[in-house]
Design a protein around this motif. Structure first.
Motif, PDB file in Angstrom:
ATOM      1  N   SER A  64       4.202  -7.049   0.713  1.00  0.00           N
ATOM      2  CA  SER A  64       3.077  -6.505   1.456  1.00  0.00           C
ATOM      3  C   SER A  64       1.824  -7.311   1.148  1.00  0.00           C
ATOM      4  CB  SER A  64       2.866  -5.035   1.091  1.00  0.00           C
ATOM      5  OG  SER A  64       1.833  -4.452   1.854  1.00  0.00           O
ATOM      6  N   GLN A  65       0.829  -7.140   1.975  1.00  0.00           N
ATOM      7  CA  GLN A  65      -0.470  -7.815   1.848  1.00  0.00           C
ATOM      8  C   GLN A  65      -0.335  -9.324   1.688  1.00  0.00           C
ATOM      9  OE1 GLN A  65      -2.741  -4.701  -0.437  1.00  0.00           O
ATOM     10  NE2 GLN A  65      -4.510  -5.700   0.475  1.00  0.00           N
ATOM     11  N   MET A  66       0.574  -9.898   2.456  1.00  0.00           N
ATOM     12  CA  MET A  66       0.571 -11.349   2.652  1.00  0.00           C
ATOM     13  C   MET A  66      -0.760 -11.748   3.284  1.00  0.00           C
ATOM     14  SD  MET A  66       3.173 -13.476   5.091  1.00  0.00           S
ATOM     15  CE  MET A  66       4.237 -14.038   3.778  1.00  0.00           C
ATOM     16  N   HIS A  67      -1.258 -10.878   4.146  1.00  0.00           N
ATOM     17  CA  HIS A  67      -2.615 -10.983   4.682  1.00  0.00           C
ATOM     18  C   HIS A  67      -3.469  -9.980   3.918  1.00  0.00           C
ATOM     19  CE1 HIS A  67      -0.568 -12.493   8.569  1.00  0.00           C
ATOM     20  NE2 HIS A  67      -0.921 -13.514   7.808  1.00  0.00           N
ATOM     21  N   GLY A  68      -4.523 -10.470   3.281  1.00  0.00           N
ATOM     22  CA  GLY A  68      -5.268  -9.640   2.344  1.00  0.00           C
ATOM     23  C   GLY A  68      -5.925  -8.416   2.947  1.00  0.00           C
ATOM     24  N   ASN A  69      -6.250  -8.460   4.246  1.00  0.00           N
ATOM     25  CA  ASN A  69      -6.921  -7.324   4.883  1.00  0.00           C
ATOM     26  C   ASN A  69      -5.935  -6.382   5.573  1.00  0.00           C
ATOM     27  OD1 ASN A  69      -6.219  -9.071   6.922  1.00  0.00           O
ATOM     28  ND2 ASN A  69      -8.196  -9.030   7.972  1.00  0.00           N
ATOM     29  N   GLU A  70      -4.668  -6.455   5.187  1.00  0.00           N
ATOM     30  CA  GLU A  70      -3.642  -5.589   5.781  1.00  0.00           C
ATOM     31  C   GLU A  70      -3.018  -4.748   4.673  1.00  0.00           C
ATOM     32  OE1 GLU A  70      -1.003  -8.081   8.055  1.00  0.00           O
ATOM     33  OE2 GLU A  70      -2.619  -8.848   9.315  1.00  0.00           O
ATOM     34  N   SER A  71      -3.621  -3.595   4.419  1.00  0.00           N
ATOM     35  CA  SER A  71      -3.316  -2.819   3.214  1.00  0.00           C
ATOM     36  C   SER A  71      -2.504  -1.556   3.448  1.00  0.00           C
ATOM     37  CB  SER A  71      -4.628  -2.432   2.525  1.00  0.00           C
ATOM     38  OG  SER A  71      -5.437  -1.653   3.410  1.00  0.00           O
ATOM     39  N   THR A  72      -2.281  -1.186   4.704  1.00  0.00           N
ATOM     40  CA  THR A  72      -1.613   0.100   4.969  1.00  0.00           C
ATOM     41  C   THR A  72      -0.210   0.137   4.390  1.00  0.00           C
ATOM     42  OG1 THR A  72      -2.883   0.295   7.015  1.00  0.00           O
ATOM     43  CG2 THR A  72      -0.984   1.738   6.777  1.00  0.00           C
ATOM     44  N   THR A  73       0.523  -0.950   4.541  1.00  0.00           N
ATOM     45  CA  THR A  73       1.900  -0.953   4.033  1.00  0.00           C
ATOM     46  C   THR A  73       1.926  -0.983   2.512  1.00  0.00           C
ATOM     47  OG1 THR A  73       1.965  -3.365   4.369  1.00  0.00           O
ATOM     48  CG2 THR A  73       2.891  -1.976   6.108  1.00  0.00           C
ATOM     49  N   THR A  74       0.874  -1.495   1.886  1.00  0.00           N
ATOM     50  CA  THR A  74       0.791  -1.433   0.427  1.00  0.00           C
ATOM     51  C   THR A  74       0.712   0.017  -0.026  1.00  0.00           C
ATOM     52  OG1 THR A  74      -0.308  -3.581   0.373  1.00  0.00           O
ATOM     53  CG2 THR A  74      -0.532  -2.192  -1.591  1.00  0.00           C
ATOM     54  N   LYS A  75      -0.121   0.797   0.647  1.00  0.00           N
ATOM     55  CA  LYS A  75      -0.196   2.227   0.320  1.00  0.00           C
ATOM     56  C   LYS A  75       1.156   2.895   0.512  1.00  0.00           C
ATOM     57  CE  LYS A  75      -3.654   2.973   3.203  1.00  0.00           C
ATOM     58  NZ  LYS A  75      -4.768   3.636   3.933  1.00  0.00           N
ATOM     59  N   ALA A  76       1.824   2.560   1.609  1.00  0.00           N
ATOM     60  CA  ALA A  76       3.138   3.151   1.878  1.00  0.00           C
ATOM     61  C   ALA A  76       4.164   2.736   0.833  1.00  0.00           C
ATOM     62  CB  ALA A  76       3.606   2.756   3.276  1.00  0.00           C
ATOM     63  N   LEU A  77       4.081   1.495   0.351  1.00  0.00           N
ATOM     64  CA  LEU A  77       5.010   1.040  -0.686  1.00  0.00           C
ATOM     65  C   LEU A  77       4.846   1.861  -1.962  1.00  0.00           C
ATOM     66  CD1 LEU A  77       5.390  -2.855  -0.913  1.00  0.00           C
ATOM     67  CD2 LEU A  77       7.143  -1.141  -0.473  1.00  0.00           C
ATOM     68  N   PHE A  78       3.609   2.132  -2.358  1.00  0.00           N
ATOM     69  CA  PHE A  78       3.402   2.908  -3.580  1.00  0.00           C
ATOM     70  C   PHE A  78       3.825   4.364  -3.385  1.00  0.00           C
ATOM     71  CE2 PHE A  78       1.133  -0.828  -4.885  1.00  0.00           C
ATOM     72  CZ  PHE A  78       1.326  -0.855  -6.264  1.00  0.00           C
ATOM     73  N   ASP A  79       3.702   4.878  -2.186  1.00  0.00           N
ATOM     74  CA  ASP A  79       4.271   6.202  -1.887  1.00  0.00           C
ATOM     75  C   ASP A  79       5.787   6.149  -2.073  1.00  0.00           C
ATOM     76  OD1 ASP A  79       1.663   6.816  -1.112  1.00  0.00           O
ATOM     77  OD2 ASP A  79       2.088   6.622   1.034  1.00  0.00           O
ATOM     78  N   PHE A  80       6.379   5.069  -1.572  1.00  0.00           N
ATOM     79  CA  PHE A  80       7.828   4.863  -1.703  1.00  0.00           C
ATOM     80  C   PHE A  80       8.224   4.737  -3.178  1.00  0.00           C
ATOM     81  CE2 PHE A  80      11.281   1.662  -2.021  1.00  0.00           C
ATOM     82  CZ  PHE A  80      12.306   2.401  -1.453  1.00  0.00           C
ATOM     83  N   PHE A  81       7.433   4.020  -3.976  1.00  0.00           N
ATOM     84  CA  PHE A  81       7.747   3.887  -5.406  1.00  0.00           C
ATOM     85  C   PHE A  81       7.764   5.255  -6.076  1.00  0.00           C
ATOM     86  CE2 PHE A  81       5.494  -0.541  -5.506  1.00  0.00           C
ATOM     87  CZ  PHE A  81       6.562  -1.099  -4.819  1.00  0.00           C
ATOM     88  N   ASN A  82       6.802   6.106  -5.737  1.00  0.00           N
ATOM     89  CA  ASN A  82       6.773   7.453  -6.326  1.00  0.00           C
ATOM     90  C   ASN A  82       8.040   8.218  -5.979  1.00  0.00           C
ATOM     91  OD1 ASN A  82       4.261   7.020  -7.444  1.00  0.00           O
ATOM     92  ND2 ASN A  82       3.131   8.159  -5.895  1.00  0.00           N
ATOM     93  N   PHE A  83       8.469   8.094  -4.735  1.00  0.00           N
ATOM     94  CA  PHE A  83       9.693   8.799  -4.321  1.00  0.00           C
ATOM     95  C   PHE A  83      10.918   8.242  -5.030  1.00  0.00           C
ATOM     96  CE2 PHE A  83      13.417   8.762  -1.483  1.00  0.00           C
ATOM     97  CZ  PHE A  83      13.690  10.127  -1.460  1.00  0.00           C
TER      98      PHE A  83
END
Length: 379
Positions: A64-83
Motif C-alpha cells: 500500500s501507499q506506493m503513491h504517498g497520497n493514497e492512504s485509504t488502503t493503508t487504513k484498511a490493511l491495519f484493520d485487516f491486521f487487527n482481524f
C-alpha cells in the motif's frame, strides 16, 4: 460472515483521515509481537516495513501507499491486521501466508505526494527499477514468491462506475500481461477473485464498483507481476457519498480483502465468473465534486444561462489535508455528474471581480444572495 460488523469490531482507531505517514504507523507496528522486518530504505533513508504473518500454503503479497497520497488502503490493511491477529481471524493464518508492505513510499507519504522524494512515480518504475523503493518491492516479490499480489491504491473523485451516475467507490483490475491484452490462466485467476469481491460489495455499494482500464504498460508494477505469471489484482479506493476522509471506503476495501480470501480458500471456480468480471462497468472520468446548473451570468452585455463544475484540489497545510475548490469546467456538462449538484434556477452569478466564472478560479461566489464558499453553500 457479517463483514460490516467484523470491520466495526476490528477497525484501527489510531488511523483516520487522509494524511497517514510513517509516524502514524510505526507505533502500531511496534506493538505486534513478531513478523516485522525492514526490507529496505527510501530515498530519504526512511525504513520500508514488511509484516509477515501466517503459515498457510497460499502466499499473498500486498503493498500500500506506493503513491504517498493514497492512504485509504493503508487504513484498511491495519484493520485487516487487527482481524487477522484475533481469534476470529486465526483460521486465515493457517490457510495463508501474508507478506504486507503497508507503506512502500514513506517519503511521499510524509510530503503527501504521489511520487517519491526523487519525483519518480514508483508505479512507472517496475521495469527500470531506478528507485530504492522499487527495488525493495521487487526483492520482496522475488524472495517471497507469492501466489497472488494485491496492489493497493486510491483513485480520485473524478471516477464514476460507468454511466450509472454513481461514483466508483471501489475499482478493480486484473492487469494485462501483454500489449494484446490477452487472457491466460494467470489473469483468469485474478478475474475470478475480483468477481467474488464485486459480488460481495454489491450488497453494500450497488452499482458503485468499477473496472480500471487494462491498457498494458510494462513499467507498471501490476502489469509486470502479471507478466511474471503471478495473478495480480489492482485495488482502487474511491469516493463514497460525502466521505472525503474515506472512512467508509476503508471499510469496503476491508470487506473486499476478506471476501477475496474466502473465495481463494474455498477454491470454487464458477463458470460465469469471467463474464461477471467483464460486466463490471469500466471507470469513466465523468464526476466533479460540485456541479452548478442554470447559472445566469452577464456576458458582453448579454444575459446567458450556463453551467459550471467545481473540483477539489488536495493540499497539505500544517499536517492537514485541505480541500480547496476551484472552477474546473464551464459550459456543457452533458453526461457529467456532481457529488453535489445545485440547480440555480437562473440565479445571477457574482464574485466581486469580473462576475464571470473563470477556469482555475477559487470557488467563492454568490448566486443572487446565496453565498458559496469553497464550493459549498454557506447558511
Amino acid at each position: 460472515m457479517d463483514f460490516e460488523a467484523i470491520h466495526a469490531q476490528y477497525r484501527e482507531p489510531r488511523l483516520h483521515g487522509r494524511y497517514i505517514h510513517l509516524k502514524d504507523i510505526e507505533p502500531i507496528l511496534e506493538g505486534y509481537p513478531s513478523g516485522i522486518t525492514i526490507i529496505g530504505n527510501s530515498v530519504q533513508k526512511k525504513p520500508i516495513y514488511a509484516y509477515r504473518m501466517g503459515s498457510g500454503k497460499t502466499k499473498i503479497l500486498m503493498w500500500s501507499q506506493m503513491h504517498g497520497n493514497e492512504s485509504t488502503t493503508t487504513k484498511a490493511l491495519f484493520d485487516f491486521f487487527n482481524f487477522i491477529n484475533s481469534e476470529q481471524g486465526k483460521p486465515l493464518l493457517q490457510q495463508f501466508s501474508f507478506l504486507c508492505l503497508p507503506m512502500l513510499n514513506p517519503d511521499g507519504s510524509a510530503m503527501y505526494t504521489r511520487e517519491n522524494a526523487n519525483g519518480i512515480d514508483l508505479n512507472r518504475d517496475a521495469d527500470a527499477l531506478t528507485q530504492p523503493e522499487s527495488k525493495a518491492l521487487r526483492e520482496a516479490f522475488n524472495t517471497f514468491k507469492p501466489d497472488f499480489c494485491y496492489n493497493l491504491h486510491d483513485q480520485r473523485t473524478i471516477y464514476g462506475a460507468g454511466d450509472s451516475g454513481k461514483p466508483a467507490t471501489v475499482s478493480f483490475l486484473a492487469p494485462a500481461y501483454n500489449l494484446e491484452r490477452d487472457t491466460n490462466a494467470v489473469r483468469y485467476s485474478a478475474m475470478h477473485v475480483i468477481a467474488a469481491m464485486n459480488k460481495e460489495l454489491q450488497k453494500y455499494i450497488p452499482q458503485q464498483v468499477g473496472r480500471f482500464d487494462d491498457a498494458f504498460n510494462i513499467n507498471c508494477v501490476g502489469d509486470t507481476f502479471q507478466f511474471l505469471n503471478v495473478p495480480t489484482i489492482l485495488f482502487e479506493a474511491g469516493h463514497f457519498q460525502g466521505d472525503y476522509a474515506r472512512e467508509q471506503t476503508r471499510k469496503f476495501i476491508f470487506i473486499a480483502l476478506l471476501a477475496g480470501l474466502q473465495h481463494i480458500n474455498e477454491n470454487v471456480i464458477v463458470s460465469n465468473e469471467i463474464h461477471d468480471y467483464l460486466h463490471i462497468p469500466q471507470n469513466k472520468i465523468n464526476f466533479y465534486d460540485f456541479v452548478y446548473k442554470n447559472i445566469k451570468i452577464n456576458y458582453d452585455s448579454y444575459k446567458i444561462i450556463t453551467n459550471f463544475a467545481v473540483q477539489y484540489k488536495e493540499v497539505l497545510i500544517d499536517n492537514q489535508v485541505c480541500f480547496t475548490a476551484y472552477i474546473a469546467k464551464i459550459g456543457e456538462l452533458e453526461a457529467c455528474f456532481g457529488h453535489k449538484e445545485y440547480d440555480a434556477n437562473g440565479a445571477v452569478y457574482s464574485d466581486g471581480k469580473n462576475n464571470i466564472p473563470e477556469l482555475e478560479q477559487p470557488a467563492n461566489f454568490y448566486l443572487d444572495t446565496i453565498r458559496i464558499e469553497n464550493g459549498k453553500i454557506v447558511d
